[in-house]
Write an enzyme that holds these catalytic residues in place. Structure first.
Site, mmCIF file in Angstrom:
data_model
loop_
_atom_site.group_PDB
_atom_site.id
_atom_site.type_symbol
_atom_site.label_atom_id
_atom_site.label_comp_id
_atom_site.label_asym_id
_atom_site.label_seq_id
_atom_site.Cartn_x
_atom_site.Cartn_y
_atom_site.Cartn_z
ATOM 1 N N PHE A 152 37.865 10.869 6.085
ATOM 2 C CA PHE A 152 36.522 10.527 5.732
ATOM 3 C C PHE A 152 35.999 9.516 7.049
ATOM 4 C CE2 PHE A 152 33.139 8.262 3.838
ATOM 5 C CZ PHE A 152 32.383 9.540 3.331
ATOM 6 N N ASP B 244 27.501 8.670 6.447
ATOM 7 C CA ASP B 244 27.349 7.552 5.603
ATOM 8 C C ASP B 244 28.684 7.685 4.565
ATOM 9 O OD1 ASP B 244 26.361 9.845 4.143
ATOM 10 O OD2 ASP B 244 25.853 8.599 2.564
ATOM 11 N N ASP C 206 32.279 20.448 7.160
ATOM 12 C CA ASP C 206 33.342 20.090 6.316
ATOM 13 C C ASP C 206 33.722 21.628 5.819
ATOM 14 O OD1 ASP C 206 35.325 18.905 4.846
ATOM 15 O OD2 ASP C 206 34.012 17.530 4.050
HETATM 16 P P1 IMP Z 1 29.881 20.674 3.698
HETATM 17 O O1 IMP Z 1 28.907 21.120 2.916
HETATM 18 O O2 IMP Z 1 31.119 20.392 2.682
HETATM 19 O O3 IMP Z 1 30.308 21.312 5.047
HETATM 20 O O4 IMP Z 1 29.821 19.300 4.040
HETATM 21 C C1 IMP Z 1 28.669 18.723 4.709
HETATM 22 C C2 IMP Z 1 28.132 17.429 4.286
HETATM 23 O O5 IMP Z 1 29.035 16.597 3.808
HETATM 24 C C3 IMP Z 1 27.749 16.646 5.430
HETATM 25 O O6 IMP Z 1 26.401 17.115 5.971
HETATM 26 C C4 IMP Z 1 28.092 15.367 5.142
HETATM 27 O O7 IMP Z 1 26.837 14.818 4.757
HETATM 28 C C5 IMP Z 1 29.056 15.285 4.094
HETATM 29 N N1 IMP Z 1 30.363 14.913 4.596
HETATM 30 C C6 IMP Z 1 31.409 15.903 4.915
HETATM 31 N N2 IMP Z 1 32.579 15.094 5.502
HETATM 32 C C7 IMP Z 1 32.118 13.808 5.793
HETATM 33 C C8 IMP Z 1 32.802 12.768 6.183
HETATM 34 O O8 IMP Z 1 33.702 12.523 6.792
HETATM 35 N N3 IMP Z 1 32.032 11.476 6.322
HETATM 36 C C9 IMP Z 1 30.765 11.239 5.635
HETATM 37 N N4 IMP Z 1 29.935 12.607 5.262
HETATM 38 C C10 IMP Z 1 30.851 13.639 5.096
#
Ligand code: IMP
Ligand code: MG
Length: 191
Positions: free
Chosen positions: A168, A175, A119
């Protein structure tokens, strides 16, 4: 019958909204589309790492399902290990802490980080730094889902299953407040 034929014959059975805790989610990506993407990623890694023996670093909890499906299709020699990172949302920034760390000596190793979704990229960035400290030779990322519109780092994400918008989603390891990881398809929250 595959799930595409099933959905044509019985659209009402495959197109149901689901309720998880206090929120309703709509069907978004079918199991067959997910599995096709998983196979594409596995095939590409088989080609790119032929004759090599990379270490797959699976990011818990979300990546367990993608990792299992993808790795069953690998024909290369490889090892795997797990990391778990917890995030705490402060007022200004997101702090990430290692809960299950890495014990392996990574000197000279090629490492492929396996994620459920990238993300903002904060999680993968934190793991990159961890791997640099442990002298990994080269670090790659394989993520089932990628949100290009939210990603804020320069590191390339070499292997991605499916790109999605900044929505999301739940299912296939992902989850909502701890639930929904067991779903074999992806559902999206439409507020
Ligand atoms: P980042 O560190 O912002 O890249 O996000 C990584 C973590 O956020 C992922 O491994 C997920 O656990 C959570 N995450 C990000 N987007 C989503 C989503 O759309 N649904 C569920 N979990 C998400
Ligand atoms: Mg996760």
């Amino acid at each position: 019958m595959d799930s595409f034929a099933f959905s044509l014959l019985f659209p009402q059975k495959n197109m149901q909204k689901i309720q998880l805790l206090d929120k309703e989610f709509e069907p978004f990506i079918a199991e067959s589309e997910i599995q096709a993407a998983v196979s594409r990623v596995a095939n590409q890694i088989n080609v790119d790492f032929a004759g090599k023996s990379p270490l797959f670093l699976i990011v818990l909890n979300g990546a367990f399902m993608f990792a299992a499906d993808m790795m069953k299709q690998l024909t290369i020699t490889c090892e795997l290990s797990f990391v778990k990172i917890a995030s705490y949302h402060g007022a200004e920034q997101k702090d990430l802490q290692e809960l299950i760390g890495l014990n392996e000596d990574l000197t000279g190793r090629e490492v492929i980080i396996v994620e459920d979704i990238v993300d903002s990229g904060n999680t993968v960035h934190r793991i990159f730094e961890m791997l640099k400290e442990k002298n990994a030779a080269k670090v790659y990322v394989a993520s089932m889902f990628f949100k290009p519109g939210a990603y804020k780092y320069q590191h390339p994400i070499q292997y991605t299953g499916l790109n999605i918008a900044n929505d999301f989603i739940v299912g296939y390891g992902l989850d909502y407040n701890g639930v929904g990881r067991n779903l074999n398809a992806i559902y999206v929250y439409k507020p």
